[in-house]
Design an enzyme around this catalytic site. Structure first.
Site, PDB file in Angstrom:
ATOM      1  CE1 TYR A  30      -3.303   2.954   0.565  1.00  0.00           C
ATOM      2  CE2 TYR A  30      -1.739   3.651   2.257  1.00  0.00           C
ATOM      3  CZ  TYR A  30      -2.818   3.922   1.433  1.00  0.00           C
ATOM      4  OH  TYR A  30      -3.403   5.156   1.462  1.00  0.00           O
ATOM      5  CE1 TYR A  62      -4.439  -1.567   0.056  1.00  0.00           C
ATOM      6  CE2 TYR A  62      -2.530  -2.944  -0.370  1.00  0.00           C
ATOM      7  CZ  TYR A  62      -3.577  -2.567   0.443  1.00  0.00           C
ATOM      8  OH  TYR A  62      -3.751  -3.207   1.646  1.00  0.00           O
ATOM      9  CD1 TRP A  93     -13.861  -0.937  -2.721  1.00  0.00           C
ATOM     10  CD2 TRP A  93     -12.526  -1.325  -0.964  1.00  0.00           C
ATOM     11  NE1 TRP A  93     -13.885   0.180  -1.908  1.00  0.00           N
ATOM     12  CE2 TRP A  93     -13.084  -0.036  -0.823  1.00  0.00           C
ATOM     13  CE3 TRP A  93     -11.662  -1.804   0.031  1.00  0.00           C
ATOM     14  CZ2 TRP A  93     -12.808   0.797   0.260  1.00  0.00           C
ATOM     15  CZ3 TRP A  93     -11.383  -0.982   1.115  1.00  0.00           C
ATOM     16  CH2 TRP A  93     -11.947   0.309   1.218  1.00  0.00           C
ATOM     17  CD  GLN A 197      -3.839  -8.261   5.438  1.00  0.00           C
ATOM     18  OE1 GLN A 197      -3.793  -7.048   5.227  1.00  0.00           O
ATOM     19  NE2 GLN A 197      -3.608  -9.150   4.485  1.00  0.00           N
ATOM     20  CG  LEU A 226       7.373  -2.732  11.253  1.00  0.00           C
ATOM     21  CD1 LEU A 226       8.292  -2.243  10.144  1.00  0.00           C
ATOM     22  CD2 LEU A 226       8.165  -3.536  12.285  1.00  0.00           C
ATOM     23  CD1 TRP A 234      -4.772   7.059   6.519  1.00  0.00           C
ATOM     24  CD2 TRP A 234      -4.628   5.050   7.466  1.00  0.00           C
ATOM     25  NE1 TRP A 234      -3.567   6.504   6.154  1.00  0.00           N
ATOM     26  CE2 TRP A 234      -3.455   5.267   6.700  1.00  0.00           C
ATOM     27  CE3 TRP A 234      -4.758   3.846   8.159  1.00  0.00           C
ATOM     28  CZ2 TRP A 234      -2.422   4.336   6.611  1.00  0.00           C
ATOM     29  CZ3 TRP A 234      -3.727   2.915   8.061  1.00  0.00           C
ATOM     30  CH2 TRP A 234      -2.586   3.165   7.289  1.00  0.00           C
ATOM     31  CG  PHE A 279       6.975   2.003  -1.396  1.00  0.00           C
ATOM     32  CD1 PHE A 279       6.745   0.657  -1.629  1.00  0.00           C
ATOM     33  CD2 PHE A 279       5.908   2.883  -1.550  1.00  0.00           C
ATOM     34  CE1 PHE A 279       5.488   0.184  -2.001  1.00  0.00           C
ATOM     35  CE2 PHE A 279       4.644   2.419  -1.923  1.00  0.00           C
ATOM     36  CZ  PHE A 279       4.436   1.070  -2.155  1.00  0.00           C
ATOM     37  CB  ILE A 284      12.667  -3.488   1.206  1.00  0.00           C
ATOM     38  CG1 ILE A 284      11.450  -2.581   0.937  1.00  0.00           C
ATOM     39  CG2 ILE A 284      12.447  -4.867   0.568  1.00  0.00           C
ATOM     40  CD1 ILE A 284      11.241  -2.221  -0.524  1.00  0.00           C
ATOM     41  CG  ASN A 287      11.351  -4.041   7.527  1.00  0.00           C
ATOM     42  OD1 ASN A 287      11.941  -3.607   8.500  1.00  0.00           O
ATOM     43  ND2 ASN A 287      10.444  -3.331   6.870  1.00  0.00           N
TER      44      ASN A 287
END
Length: 330
Positions: A30, A62, A93, A197, A226, A234, A279, A284, A287
Site C-alpha cells: 500500500y 491500492y 473491496w 488479516q 511496526l 486514518w 518502499f 525492505i 525487515n
C-alpha cells in the site's frame, strides 16, 4: 512454538488449513496513490524478490496492482523465481460484496496483475458499500453510502472462485470473532477461511483473537506490524511511536538488531504472518533479516507485556456501519 524458530530466509512458509502454505513474512504494497511516485511499487517488489521475499500483499484499491504484477512477471521472466515460488494476496473491496460482483472483481485483479491465479483472496473489510464505479461512494453531504452486508452470501461466491481455480486459498481481513463464526458455522460451508488479516504488533497483540483463530486453524496475518505511518487522516496518533519503545530498543541491542526487526521477529515467533510495508530499499532489506536470531521466552513475555490494547488503525469513518468490526471486544 519451536517450529517457528526453525524458519530460514530460504524456507519460511507455514502451513494453512487447506494444505497450501504462506510465507511468514511478506511485503505490504500500500502506498498513498496521491503521493507515491509511479513505478515505486514495481521497483520495491523487484528489490524485495532479490532480497528473499516471496509473499506480496496487495489490493485493487491500492491502485498499483499493475506495477506489482509487472514486477513479479519480470522476476519470473529473468529466472529469479517461478510463479509457484510467489505468494500473492489480493482483496475483495467493500463495493464488490454482492455475490454476482465477486468473481468479476477477482477477474479484474487477475487482469491487472496479468496472472492466472492469486494464492490468497480475502474479504478486505466486513462492511459493504454501495456497488458502482466509486470505491468510496458518498452522498451529497459527504457521508459514506453503505450497502446491506450478507457475509455468508459473499463467502459462497468466493468459494466458487476457489473451485474455478482463480485463487488457491480464501481468507478474510478485519473480521471479529462473531463475523468469523458466521462463516465457520455457515450451513454447507465448503472452504473454511485459512487466514484473518488484522492489525497486530507489540502494542496491540490481539491475544484473544489469536487464541480463537488458533483453535479454528486460522492463521493471523498481522498488518501494521511496526505500528503505522503517522497519517492523521486514518491513524490514531494518541499512541506513541512503537519503534521508539525502550524494551524493543534494549532487546535489539543484545542481538545487534533494530526495533523493527525485533517487533517482526516477535510476531513471526508466535506464528503470526507479518507484512511490513516499505518502499525504502534499505528498510525492505532490513525487515527481512529476522531469521538469524531468536527471542527467548522471557523476551517474548516482555514484549507481550507491552500490549496497550490500542489500535492505530481504527477506521472510525465507518464506525456507524452495522458490520463495523471493532465495537466488539475481539
Amino acid at each position: 512454538m519451536d517450529y517457528f524458530t526453525t524458519l530460514t530466509a530460504e524456507n519460511h512458509s507455514i502451513p494453512l488449513s487447506d494444505g497450501n502454505r504462506i510465507p511468514i513474512i511478506g511485503l505490504g504494497t500500500y502506498g498513498d496513490p496521491r503521493t507515491t511516485q509511479k513505478g515505486t511499487a514495481k521497483q520495491s517488489v523487484k528489490l524485495a524478490i532479490d532480497a528473499g521475499y516471496r509473499h506480496f500483499d496487495g489490493a485493487l484499491v491500492y491502485f498499483n496492482e499493475h506495477e506489482v504484477g509487472q514486477a513479479i512477471r519480470e522476476k519470473i521472466a529473468d529466472g529469479t523465481v517461478r510463479r509457484e515460488d510467489i505468494f500473492y494476496c489480493g482483496k475483495l473491496w467493500n463495493t464488490f460484496h454482492p455475490p454476482e460482483l465477486v468473481r468479476p472483481a477477482l477477474e479484474r485483479t487477475l487482469k491487472t496483475l496479468q496472472l492466472d491465479y492469486v494464492d490468497l483472496y480475502i474479504i478486505e473489510f466486513p462492511a459493504a458499500f454501495k456497488p458502482g464505479d466509486e470505491f468510496y461512494p458518498k452522498d451529497k453531504h459527504g457521508k459514506y453510502i453503505y450497502h446491506e452486508t450478507d457475509l455468508c452470501a459473499t463467502w459462497e461466491a468466493l468459494e466458487a472462485c476457489k473451485d474455478a481455480g482463480l485463487t488457491k486459498s480464501l481468507g478474510v481481513s478485519n473480521f471479529n470473532r462473531r463475523q468469523l463464526e458466521l462463516i465457520l458455522n455457515k450451513t454447507g460451508l465448503k472452504h473454511r477461511p485459512v487466514s484473518n488479516q488484522v492489525e497486530c504488533h507489540p502494542y496491540f497483540t490481539q491475544p484473544r483473537l489469536l487464541e480463537f483463530c488458533r483453535q479454528n486453524d486460522i492463521v493471523i496475518v498481522g498488518y501494521s506490524p511496526l505500528g503505522t505511518s503517522r497519517d492523521a487522516s486514518w491513524v490514531n496518533l494518541k499512541c506513541p511511536p512503537m519503534l521508539e519503545d525502550e524494551v524493543l530498543i534494549s532487546i535489539g541491542r543484545k542481538y545487534n538488531k533494530n526495533t523493527a526487526q525485533v517487533a517482526l521477529r516477535f510476531n513471526a515467533q508466535r506464528g503470526v504472518v507479518v507484512i511490513p510495508k516499505s518502499f525504502s530499499p534499505q528498510r525492505i532489506r532490513d525487515n527481512f533479516q529476522i531469521f538469524d536470531f531468536s527471542l527467548t521466552d522471557e523476551e517474548m513475555k516482555a514484549i507481550e507485556g507491552l500490549n496497550k490494547n490500542i489500535r492505530f488503525v481504527e477506521l472510525l469513518m465507518w464506525s456507524d456501519h452495522p458490520e463495523y468490526p471493532f465495537h466488539d471486544e475481539y
